[in-house]
Motif scaffolding. Structure first.
Motif, PDB file in Angstrom:
ATOM      1  N   SER A  39       0.859  -1.188   0.000  1.00 14.24           N
ATOM      2  CA  SER A  39       0.000   0.000   0.000  1.00 14.24           C
ATOM      3  C   SER A  39       0.896   1.239   0.000  1.00 14.24           C
ATOM      4  O   SER A  39       2.114   1.151   0.243  1.00 14.24           O
ATOM      5  N   ALA A  40       0.298   2.402  -0.240  1.00 10.80           N
ATOM      6  CA  ALA A  40       1.058   3.657  -0.196  1.00 10.80           C
ATOM      7  C   ALA A  40       1.692   3.843   1.183  1.00 10.80           C
ATOM      8  O   ALA A  40       2.834   4.291   1.298  1.00 10.80           O
ATOM      9  N   ASN A  51      15.021   7.580   3.825  1.00  9.80           N
ATOM     10  CA  ASN A  51      14.960   9.008   3.535  1.00  9.80           C
ATOM     11  C   ASN A  51      13.972   9.647   4.509  1.00  9.80           C
ATOM     12  O   ASN A  51      12.819   9.862   4.161  1.00  9.80           O
ATOM     13  N   PRO A  52      14.419   9.948   5.742  1.00 13.42           N
ATOM     14  CA  PRO A  52      13.517  10.434   6.787  1.00 13.42           C
ATOM     15  C   PRO A  52      12.794  11.742   6.460  1.00 13.42           C
ATOM     16  O   PRO A  52      11.770  12.042   7.059  1.00 13.42           O
ATOM     17  N   ASP A  53      13.303  12.501   5.497  1.00 11.38           N
ATOM     18  CA  ASP A  53      12.691  13.792   5.167  1.00 11.38           C
ATOM     19  C   ASP A  53      11.522  13.681   4.199  1.00 11.38           C
ATOM     20  O   ASP A  53      10.831  14.668   3.963  1.00 11.38           O
ATOM     21  N   ILE A  54      11.284  12.505   3.653  1.00 10.67           N
ATOM     22  CA  ILE A  54      10.209  12.357   2.673  1.00 10.67           C
ATOM     23  C   ILE A  54       8.856  12.368   3.368  1.00 10.67           C
ATOM     24  O   ILE A  54       8.709  11.868   4.481  1.00 10.67           O
ATOM     25  N   GLY A  55       7.867  12.968   2.714  1.00 11.53           N
ATOM     26  CA  GLY A  55       6.525  13.035   3.280  1.00 11.53           C
ATOM     27  C   GLY A  55       5.579  12.050   2.601  1.00 11.53           C
ATOM     28  O   GLY A  55       5.808  11.634   1.461  1.00 11.53           O
ATOM     29  N   LEU A  56       4.520  11.710   3.299  1.00 19.19           N
ATOM     30  CA  LEU A  56       3.518  10.791   2.756  1.00 19.19           C
ATOM     31  C   LEU A  56       2.903  11.354   1.474  1.00 19.19           C
ATOM     32  O   LEU A  56       2.686  10.620   0.504  1.00 19.19           O
ATOM     33  N   ALA A  57       2.643  12.653   1.438  1.00 21.60           N
ATOM     34  CA  ALA A  57       2.054  13.273   0.243  1.00 21.60           C
ATOM     35  C   ALA A  57       2.971  13.100  -0.972  1.00 21.60           C
ATOM     36  O   ALA A  57       2.492  12.880  -2.091  1.00 21.60           O
ATOM     37  N   THR A  58       4.275  13.170  -0.760  1.00 25.16           N
ATOM     38  CA  THR A  58       5.240  12.986  -1.852  1.00 25.16           C
ATOM     39  C   THR A  58       5.154  11.572  -2.400  1.00 25.16           C
ATOM     40  O   THR A  58       5.173  11.362  -3.616  1.00 25.16           O
ATOM     41  N   VAL A  59       5.046  10.605  -1.500  1.00 23.93           N
ATOM     42  CA  VAL A  59       4.926   9.206  -1.933  1.00 23.93           C
ATOM     43  C   VAL A  59       3.630   9.024  -2.713  1.00 23.93           C
ATOM     44  O   VAL A  59       3.612   8.407  -3.783  1.00 23.93           O
ATOM     45  N   GLU A  64       0.888   8.161  -7.872  1.00 27.09           N
ATOM     46  CA  GLU A  64      -0.111   8.596  -8.858  1.00 27.09           C
ATOM     47  C   GLU A  64       0.549   8.893 -10.205  1.00 27.09           C
ATOM     48  O   GLU A  64       0.012   8.546 -11.256  1.00 27.09           O
ATOM     49  N   LEU A  65       1.714   9.535 -10.175  1.00 20.87           N
ATOM     50  CA  LEU A  65       2.439   9.817 -11.405  1.00 20.87           C
ATOM     51  C   LEU A  65       2.828   8.521 -12.110  1.00 20.87           C
ATOM     52  O   LEU A  65       2.613   8.367 -13.323  1.00 20.87           O
ATOM     53  N   LEU A  66       3.383   7.580 -11.362  1.00 26.49           N
ATOM     54  CA  LEU A  66       3.790   6.297 -11.950  1.00 26.49           C
ATOM     55  C   LEU A  66       2.587   5.536 -12.495  1.00 26.49           C
ATOM     56  O   LEU A  66       2.684   4.867 -13.522  1.00 26.49           O
TER      57      LEU A  66
END
Length: 151
Positions: A39-40, A51-59, A64-66
């Motif tokens: 899941s997302a 990558n601790p700086d990544i946000g859920l919205a980015t994922v 969605e892009l992929l």
């Protein structure tokens, strides 16, 4: 795995998009877990470890892009959670899913409908472009557990 990543990078570039570090991290997790239907949120938790700086919205945006680029497939198994897997380049529906109603395990089986599709196309003059089959039931482990409880 690196070859598939390069292929996706070229696909992104053909759409004037970049393989950002966040997109690459998300793709790495998908590539490393191809046998799973993540899941997302699963993907986010695994990416965040690296990558601790990544946000859920980015994922979510990356997924969605992929999906929009037809690199990954968004799957629904009836539990309200979208899961993701890579699309097959040569055949859009290359397998089906067995879904355990008790533990939620998802297994894959090969596509068994090619002959049926050809027959439907021939007899009904209907061009099939895709199909999805989810077979719901109980995995062997859950069947054994349920038998033990009924004794």
């Amino acid at each position: 795995m690196q070859e598939r990543l390069e292929q996706i990078k070229k696909q992104l570039q053909s759409q004037q998009l970049k393989l950002t570090p966040q997109r690459e991290a998300t793709l790495q997790i998908l590539l490393e877990n191809q046998e799973k239907h993540l899941s997302a949120e699963d993907i986010f938790m695994l990416v965040k470890q690296r990558n601790p700086d990544i946000g859920l919205a980015t994922v979510y945006r990356t997924l969605e892009l992929l999906h929009d680029l037809r690199i990954i497939e968004k799957l629904s198994f009836g539990d309200g959670v979208s899961r993701y897997e890579f699309r097959s380049d040569d055949h859009p529906h290359h397998h089906h899913h067995l879904i355990c109603l008790k533990c939620g395990e998802v297994s894959e089986i090969e596509d068994l409908l090619d002959d049926l599709e050809m027959r439907v196309e021939r007899e009904h003059k209907f061009k099939i472009v895709d199909h999805r089959v989810n077979l719901l039931g109980y995995c062997e482990s859950c069947q054994q557990e349920m038998k033990l409880k009924n004794m």
